[in-house]
Design an enzyme around this catalytic site. Structure first.
Site, PDB file in Angstrom:
ATOM      1  N   ASN A 142      -1.721  19.513  -2.134  1.00 38.60           N
ATOM      2  CA  ASN A 142      -3.334  19.110  -1.260  1.00 38.60           C
ATOM      3  C   ASN A 142      -2.616  18.837   0.626  1.00 38.60           C
ATOM      4  O   ASN A 142      -3.335  19.306   1.367  1.00 38.60           O
ATOM      5  CB  ASN A 142      -4.080  17.387  -1.349  1.00 38.60           C
ATOM      6  N   GLY A 184      -2.821   8.365  -3.748  1.00 35.51           N
ATOM      7  CA  GLY A 184      -1.888   9.333  -4.703  1.00 35.51           C
ATOM      8  C   GLY A 184      -0.589   9.776  -4.084  1.00 35.51           C
ATOM      9  O   GLY A 184      -0.765   9.846  -3.237  1.00 35.51           O
ATOM     10  N   ASP A 185       0.129  10.849  -4.520  1.00 33.00           N
ATOM     11  CA  ASP A 185       1.259  10.982  -3.900  1.00 33.00           C
ATOM     12  C   ASP A 185       1.194  12.783  -4.596  1.00 33.00           C
ATOM     13  O   ASP A 185      -0.018  13.045  -5.204  1.00 33.00           O
ATOM     14  CB  ASP A 185       2.487  10.458  -4.356  1.00 33.00           C
ATOM     15  N   THR A 206      -4.234  13.766   4.576  1.00 30.45           N
ATOM     16  CA  THR A 206      -2.497  13.533   5.160  1.00 30.45           C
ATOM     17  C   THR A 206      -2.712  15.367   6.043  1.00 30.45           C
ATOM     18  O   THR A 206      -2.304  14.842   6.967  1.00 30.45           O
ATOM     19  CB  THR A 206      -1.798  13.786   4.378  1.00 30.45           C
ATOM     20  N   LYS A 215       0.972  -1.596  -0.264  1.00 28.50           N
ATOM     21  CA  LYS A 215       0.064  -0.328   0.034  1.00 28.50           C
ATOM     22  C   LYS A 215       0.700   0.937  -0.306  1.00 28.50           C
ATOM     23  O   LYS A 215       1.547   1.424   1.011  1.00 28.50           O
ATOM     24  CB  LYS A 215      -0.510  -0.091   1.172  1.00 28.50           C
ATOM     25  N   GLN A 249       7.285   4.023   3.829  1.00 31.42           N
ATOM     26  CA  GLN A 249       5.908   3.495   3.726  1.00 31.42           C
ATOM     27  C   GLN A 249       6.314   2.188   4.677  1.00 31.42           C
ATOM     28  O   GLN A 249       4.554   2.093   5.167  1.00 31.42           O
ATOM     29  CB  GLN A 249       5.798   3.072   2.738  1.00 31.42           C
ATOM     30  N   LYS A 283       5.529   1.432  -3.092  1.00 34.13           N
ATOM     31  CA  LYS A 283       5.097   2.865  -3.793  1.00 34.13           C
ATOM     32  C   LYS A 283       5.536   3.192  -4.835  1.00 34.13           C
ATOM     33  O   LYS A 283       6.400   2.284  -5.340  1.00 34.13           O
ATOM     34  CB  LYS A 283       6.402   3.970  -3.103  1.00 34.13           C
ATOM     35  N   LYS A 321       5.836   3.616   8.337  1.00 35.73           N
ATOM     36  CA  LYS A 321       4.364   4.268   8.421  1.00 35.73           C
ATOM     37  C   LYS A 321       3.292   3.811   8.585  1.00 35.73           C
ATOM     38  O   LYS A 321       2.382   3.608   9.221  1.00 35.73           O
ATOM     39  CB  LYS A 321       4.196   5.049   7.209  1.00 35.73           C
TER      40      LYS A 321
END
Ligand code: GLU
Length: 445
Positions: free
Chosen positions: A241, A165-166, A210, A90, A111, A126, A114
């Protein structure tokens, strides 16, 4: 660094030459893990670190597409499926010209920890591309996303790997990617991507998550010193964002956010950033921060320069990796800084982190402080699996609960390992132990 770990780290660096950001992320985590290995010799015997630093799978592919002029364009696509001990891979997709394998690997490595800290059943991964979305038309973005998915679809799935997204990938891009996945596979598999639109399987609060989560985490840190966001003077970097929603949440909690930035410069708005205007410029018009100055009196726009020159009691770096260096950190400390919450991934350099920690500043590292986005992605997966959709209030409540839980676990772990208030140590050890235990339980794979 512990000598046993240093030897493993050196091998990782030698085997992955030229991947500076990945080296930095690995080194920073290894620096925290000496004491864990004293208590858990089984982690060394099980080669957990060696395995953790070697992604389970790395996919690199060509992304051909045509621009509006009819010219052929070629980009490079990546998906690094790093670790699936706790669940399907993920993590987001980043579309930015700086993207290379080392950057995707640093992001994927972060990630893992996290995602473990969220307590949700998600592994770490990622991906992205060196595609530059800036100045591209909607039709170009769509064709690029369709081409990207034409290769990616065979590697992902609800139980395998769930991108989101990123930087450079938001609701619009997820829409085009999802459409192409559905078309190729002939499956309406909602759980294959997160960050979807609300009417077609997305979760409320995902766009805000986020930025909101970073502020919730920082508020919990401030509480440990009898403070809150109320009355703080805040500087945020970025204006995408994460930044916009961090600004909105900080101001909702009573702070004044006086500055934010983009890659060309920064604005200082002493009355507090007008979030509605910022959203209009950045999200609706897809414009630049310079446009904000023209529409609001008494605002100064500084071309170039560093937003960290503006004094603040709370700093929220929400732009990108290594955007806040040791000099900037020292300036912020001199100017009266209390706390830092990282909304971006690894925005502070190692020098900056050292400056903050030596000065006794509350420092929330990205892998804990910005976990709200992926947390809400996991909540989206939960809603998709049960074909349900939750209210904004309920989803925000879950997000808040989980962010407070991450804060408390990091703090408790730092206490347990004899370094109270060290959230870097708490996050690294807290995330690592969970993943390491699961890896050992699942055997040598
Ligand atoms: N790109 C975000 C992160 O850095 C979110 C990933 C996701 O929602 O899967 O955590």
């Amino acid at each position: 660094m512990d000598a046993r770990l240093e030897a493993i780290r050196d091998t990782v660096l030698a085997r992955n030459p030229g991947e500076g950001e990945f080296h930095q992320a690995v080194t920073e985590v290894f620096e925290s893990l000496g004491p864990v290995h004293d208590r858990h010799p089984e982690f060394l015997e099980g080669a957990v670190l060696e395995r953790l630093c070697e992604p389970e799978r790395q996919i690199i592919f060509r992304v051909p597409w045509t621009d509006d002029a009819g010219s052929f364009q070629i980009n490079r696509g990546f998906r690094v499926e790093f670790n699936s001990a706790l669940g399907p891979y993920k993590g987001g997709l980043r579309f930015h010209p700086s993207v290379n394998l080392g950057i995707i690997k640093f992001l994927g490595f972060e990630q893992i920890f996290k995602n473990a800290l969220t307590g949700m059943p998600i592994g770490g991964g990622k991906g992205g591309s060196d595609f530059d979305p800036r100045g591209r038309s909607d039709a170009e973005i769509m064709r690029f996303c369709q081409s990207f998915m034409t290769e990616l679809y065979r590697h992902i799935g609800e139980y395998t790997d769930v991108p989101a997204g990123d930087i450079g990938v938001g609701g619009r891009e997820i829409g085009y990617l999802f459409g192409q996945y559905k078309r190729i596979t002939n499956r309406y598999e909602s759980g294959v991507l997160t960050g979807k639109g609300i009417s077609w399987g997305g979760s409320l609060v995902r766009p805000e998550a986020t930025g909101f989560g970073t502020v919730i985490f920082a508020e919990e840190m401030l509480k440990t010193r009898g403070q809150s966001f109320d009355g703080q003077r805040v500087v945020v970097s970025g204006s995408g964002n994460v930044a916009i929603n961090a600004i909105a949440k900080a101001q909702a909690l009573g702070a004044t956010v006086v500055a934010c930035s983009d890659s060309s410069g920064y604005i200082v708005d002493e009355a507090g950033i007008d979030v509605a205007l910022l959203r209009q410029i950045k999200e609706v018009e897809r414009g630049r921060l310079k446009d904000y100055e023209a529409r609001r009196p008494a605002v100064s726009y500084v071309a170039g320069g560093s937003v960290w020159d503006v004094d603040a009691t709370v700093a929220l770096p929400c732009a990108t990796q290594n955007e806040l260096d040791g000099d900037a950190a020292a300036r912020l400390v001199r100017n009266g800084l209390l706390a830092v919450g990282e909304g971006a991934n690894m925005p502070s350099t190692r020098d900056a982190v050292a400056v903050f920690q030596e000065a006794g500043i509350l420092f929330g590292p990205g892998k804990a402080a910005n976990a709200g986005g992926v947390t809400t992605s996991a909540l989206e997966m939960q809603q998709n699996a049960s074909r349900d959709s939750w209210s904004f209030a309920h989803t925000e409540e879950r997000l808040t609960e989980i962010m407070v839980g991450i804060h408390d676990r990091c703090a408790a772990t730092a206490d347990e390992y004899g370094d109270p208030g060290n959230y870097v140590l708490g996050a690294n050890i807290g995330g690592f132990v969970k993943v390491a235990d699961a890896m050992l339980a699942q055997g040598l794979i």
